[in-house]
Design an enzyme around this catalytic site. Sequence first.
Site, mmCIF file in Angstrom:
data_model
loop_
_atom_site.group_PDB
_atom_site.id
_atom_site.type_symbol
_atom_site.label_atom_id
_atom_site.label_comp_id
_atom_site.label_asym_id
_atom_site.label_seq_id
_atom_site.Cartn_x
_atom_site.Cartn_y
_atom_site.Cartn_z
ATOM 1 N N GLU A 259 0.829 -1.204 0.000
ATOM 2 C CA GLU A 259 0.000 0.000 0.000
ATOM 3 C C GLU A 259 0.873 1.268 0.000
ATOM 4 O O GLU A 259 0.532 2.271 -0.641
ATOM 5 C CB GLU A 259 -0.937 0.013 1.215
ATOM 6 C CG GLU A 259 -1.991 -1.073 1.190
ATOM 7 C CD GLU A 259 -2.868 -1.004 -0.059
ATOM 8 O OE1 GLU A 259 -3.425 0.078 -0.331
ATOM 9 O OE2 GLU A 259 -2.979 -2.018 -0.765
ATOM 10 N N TRP A 291 -21.092 10.741 -20.398
ATOM 11 C CA TRP A 291 -21.626 10.596 -19.049
ATOM 12 C C TRP A 291 -23.070 11.087 -18.988
ATOM 13 O O TRP A 291 -23.432 12.029 -19.677
ATOM 14 C CB TRP A 291 -20.781 11.404 -18.061
ATOM 15 C CG TRP A 291 -19.327 11.048 -18.052
ATOM 16 C CD1 TRP A 291 -18.304 11.763 -18.593
ATOM 17 C CD2 TRP A 291 -18.738 9.876 -17.467
ATOM 18 N NE1 TRP A 291 -17.110 11.109 -18.388
ATOM 19 C CE2 TRP A 291 -17.340 9.951 -17.698
ATOM 20 C CE3 TRP A 291 -19.245 8.773 -16.770
ATOM 21 C CZ2 TRP A 291 -16.449 8.975 -17.259
ATOM 22 C CZ3 TRP A 291 -18.366 7.803 -16.330
ATOM 23 C CH2 TRP A 291 -16.993 7.897 -16.577
ATOM 24 N N ASN A 326 -11.211 1.946 2.832
ATOM 25 C CA ASN A 326 -10.685 1.862 1.462
ATOM 26 C C ASN A 326 -11.476 0.921 0.559
ATOM 27 O O ASN A 326 -11.729 1.220 -0.611
ATOM 28 C CB ASN A 326 -9.212 1.445 1.474
ATOM 29 C CG ASN A 326 -8.593 1.565 0.087
ATOM 30 O OD1 ASN A 326 -8.594 2.636 -0.510
ATOM 31 N ND2 ASN A 326 -8.104 0.460 -0.445
ATOM 32 N N TRP A 344 -16.253 10.677 -13.369
ATOM 33 C CA TRP A 344 -15.406 10.427 -12.206
ATOM 34 C C TRP A 344 -14.914 11.721 -11.568
ATOM 35 O O TRP A 344 -14.646 11.782 -10.359
ATOM 36 C CB TRP A 344 -14.215 9.546 -12.567
ATOM 37 C CG TRP A 344 -13.291 10.088 -13.631
ATOM 38 C CD1 TRP A 344 -13.340 9.853 -14.968
ATOM 39 C CD2 TRP A 344 -12.169 10.969 -13.434
ATOM 40 N NE1 TRP A 344 -12.330 10.525 -15.625
ATOM 41 C CE2 TRP A 344 -11.591 11.213 -14.708
ATOM 42 C CE3 TRP A 344 -11.600 11.573 -12.319
ATOM 43 C CZ2 TRP A 344 -10.479 12.028 -14.895
ATOM 44 C CZ3 TRP A 344 -10.482 12.395 -12.499
ATOM 45 C CH2 TRP A 344 -9.935 12.615 -13.773
#
Length: 436
Positions: A259, A291, A326, A344
């Site tokens: 990570e 979108w 997460n 996004w």
Amino acid sequence: MKSRIQVMWFRRDLRLTDNAALYHALRTGVPVLPIFIFDRNILDQLEDKADRRVEFIHAALSEMQAQLASMGSSLEVYYGFPMDVYKQLTEVYDIETVFTNHDYEPYAKERDDAIAAFLQSKGIGCQTFKDQVIFEKSEVVKDDGKPYTVFSPYGRKWRAALKPFHVKSYPVEKYNAHFYQQSVKDIPSLASMGFKAVDLPFPSKQLQESIIKQYSANRDFPALENGTSKMGVHLRFGTVSIRQLAARALSLNDTYVNELIWRDFYHAILWHFPHVGKGESFKKEYDRIEWRNNEAEFAHWCNGTTGYPIVDAGMRELNTTGYMHNRVRMIVASFLTKHLLIDWRWGEAYFAQKLLDFDLAANNGGWQWASSSGCDAAPYFRVFNPALQTEKFDKDLKYIRKWIPELNEFSYPKPIVPHDVARKRVLEVYAKALKQ
């Protein structure tokens, strides 16, 4: 007569131990004046004046101030525009060199270039150092010198390049006597800067080794209180040293180390491909996606009322605490981009507004991964099924019930869109855009 000093400019490194730039400044033997600037170029953009990140910084500075006071020194904290602050400092002090640590974000690079040019015009030096990552810029690249855009080979090269000195702490304490001596200065209050305090505790920076040891087994289950380290905010603002954290992790858990490597990877992507930090897709062809960007549906996503419990729980956790697990971050990001076909960038901006541990490199990397537009991203036909994700990672609904007490009541909404309909729709839209 002006005092001859060095300036240590703190930014994303709010600690007096194991700090690269601070170590090099103190070693010169010239008295070191520590400063911090609450940058109005950043703060003026914040709409929510109860921003916990500003409060976190304020708390970290107060802790540093107490430590400096015990050494007969003081942090000088300013609220304003960096250029104005430096013009003021050069009138008050005879500055030899400004020391600071690298910041890789687009605005930070522009700011630092402007300040360096101003200092040079005044005959003042400026030295910057690597501090917030283990490897930066072009330290881990392909054999031909080109940057990696896929994580796995980057991770292998990162590990191969790692030497003990990369995670060795800087012995700042040896030179603490070189801090500039003066009476303690006041830190501007949150109220004086137009901000309000939020009555919520911050994650502890005292890392429990047991959490890292069990990280591989526990990290995907959001109901576990200590399944993850919650070091994100401390790494973001540098209240914890990445070197010390990595050194401990290397002997405890390889998954956790991975990570930390992802963190370096996303910072390297932002450095080599700065367009990703300016609202552009890493893969240009993904900017052709049509979108839907339905504002009412976006509001349901933001408020945690989509009718998909794992998504709603995550959004409510974020809105309440400034934190989100997460695994749940991946689920809610996939849901926004794939189920609702919302850009996004909308989600990235919302996270940037709400996340206590917001970091441009990681946030952008995560959102582009989820939408399939980023480097080494999930393939576009991978659409998370929230029900299956719940079955895998919150089977007993402990996390969901914590955030959605009305789960089994009529007041809880029906799903905003059926999963099968959403999956079919997104595959068609993505396929159309990518065939052009």
